[in-house]
Motif scaffolding. Sequence first.
Motif, PDB file in Angstrom:
ATOM      1  N   LEU A  68       0.868  -1.009   0.225  1.00 12.51           N
ATOM      2  CA  LEU A  68      -0.071   0.084  -0.079  1.00 12.51           C
ATOM      3  C   LEU A  68       0.729   1.262  -0.074  1.00 12.51           C
ATOM      4  O   LEU A  68       0.430   2.237  -0.475  1.00 12.51           O
ATOM      5  N   TYR A  69       2.035   1.196   0.691  1.00  7.37           N
ATOM      6  CA  TYR A  69       2.936   2.425   0.818  1.00  7.37           C
ATOM      7  C   TYR A  69       3.632   2.530  -0.717  1.00  7.37           C
ATOM      8  O   TYR A  69       3.846   3.704  -1.220  1.00  7.37           O
ATOM      9  N   PHE A  70       3.926   1.573  -1.142  1.00  6.35           N
ATOM     10  CA  PHE A  70       4.667   1.459  -2.393  1.00  6.35           C
ATOM     11  C   PHE A  70       3.619   2.258  -3.514  1.00  6.35           C
ATOM     12  O   PHE A  70       4.021   2.968  -4.597  1.00  6.35           O
ATOM     13  N   GLN A  71       2.308   2.250  -3.400  1.00 12.03           N
ATOM     14  CA  GLN A  71       1.323   2.846  -4.482  1.00 12.03           C
ATOM     15  C   GLN A  71       1.498   4.445  -4.185  1.00 12.03           C
ATOM     16  O   GLN A  71       1.032   4.947  -4.989  1.00 12.03           O
ATOM     17  N   GLY A  72       2.020   4.584  -3.160  1.00 13.13           N
ATOM     18  CA  GLY A  72       2.182   5.937  -2.720  1.00 13.13           C
ATOM     19  C   GLY A  72       1.171   6.919  -2.445  1.00 13.13           C
ATOM     20  O   GLY A  72      -0.040   6.189  -2.223  1.00 13.13           O
ATOM     21  N   GLY A  73       0.808   8.089  -2.532  1.00 10.34           N
ATOM     22  CA  GLY A  73      -0.380   8.802  -2.144  1.00 10.34           C
ATOM     23  C   GLY A  73      -0.131   9.819  -1.258  1.00 10.34           C
ATOM     24  O   GLY A  73       1.131  10.207  -0.741  1.00 10.34           O
ATOM     25  N   ASN A  74      -1.054  10.800  -0.664  1.00  9.77           N
ATOM     26  CA  ASN A  74      -0.762  11.641   0.146  1.00  9.77           C
ATOM     27  C   ASN A  74      -0.960  10.996   1.682  1.00  9.77           C
ATOM     28  O   ASN A  74      -1.154   9.890   1.841  1.00  9.77           O
ATOM     29  N   ALA A  75      -0.924  11.917   2.585  1.00  9.36           N
ATOM     30  CA  ALA A  75      -0.967  11.645   3.939  1.00  9.36           C
ATOM     31  C   ALA A  75      -2.279  10.798   4.271  1.00  9.36           C
ATOM     32  O   ALA A  75      -2.185   9.924   5.069  1.00  9.36           O
ATOM     33  N   GLU A  76      -3.464  11.139   3.825  1.00 14.97           N
ATOM     34  CA  GLU A  76      -4.647  10.737   4.411  1.00 14.97           C
ATOM     35  C   GLU A  76      -4.537   9.125   3.731  1.00 14.97           C
ATOM     36  O   GLU A  76      -5.083   8.181   4.460  1.00 14.97           O
ATOM     37  N   GLU A  77      -4.168   8.869   2.390  1.00 14.07           N
ATOM     38  CA  GLU A  77      -3.920   7.401   1.940  1.00 14.07           C
ATOM     39  C   GLU A  77      -3.043   6.720   2.717  1.00 14.07           C
ATOM     40  O   GLU A  77      -3.191   5.499   2.922  1.00 14.07           O
ATOM     41  N   ARG A  78      -2.104   7.300   3.267  1.00 11.00           N
ATOM     42  CA  ARG A  78      -1.035   6.626   4.190  1.00 11.00           C
ATOM     43  C   ARG A  78      -1.582   6.373   5.662  1.00 11.00           C
ATOM     44  O   ARG A  78      -1.551   5.118   5.848  1.00 11.00           O
TER      45      ARG A  78
END
Length: 65
Positions: A37-47
Amino acid sequence: MKPQANGCGPRGPVGKIIPDSLLGVSVLEACNLHDELYFQGGNAEERRKADKVFLRAMLDEIKQH
């Protein structure tokens, strides 16, 4: 090249001292899911959402055993 999941903990020396189990139950799959999930990236909310998925997956594994 996409990084690969590496179990619980970070890569390197510190990761070697962090176990892949809690309370005698393997949480390796939960850790690997979190990595993906972290490798997919994203903003702080997604993390934050990835962190919640990780916690729920670990608790589910422990509860099953």
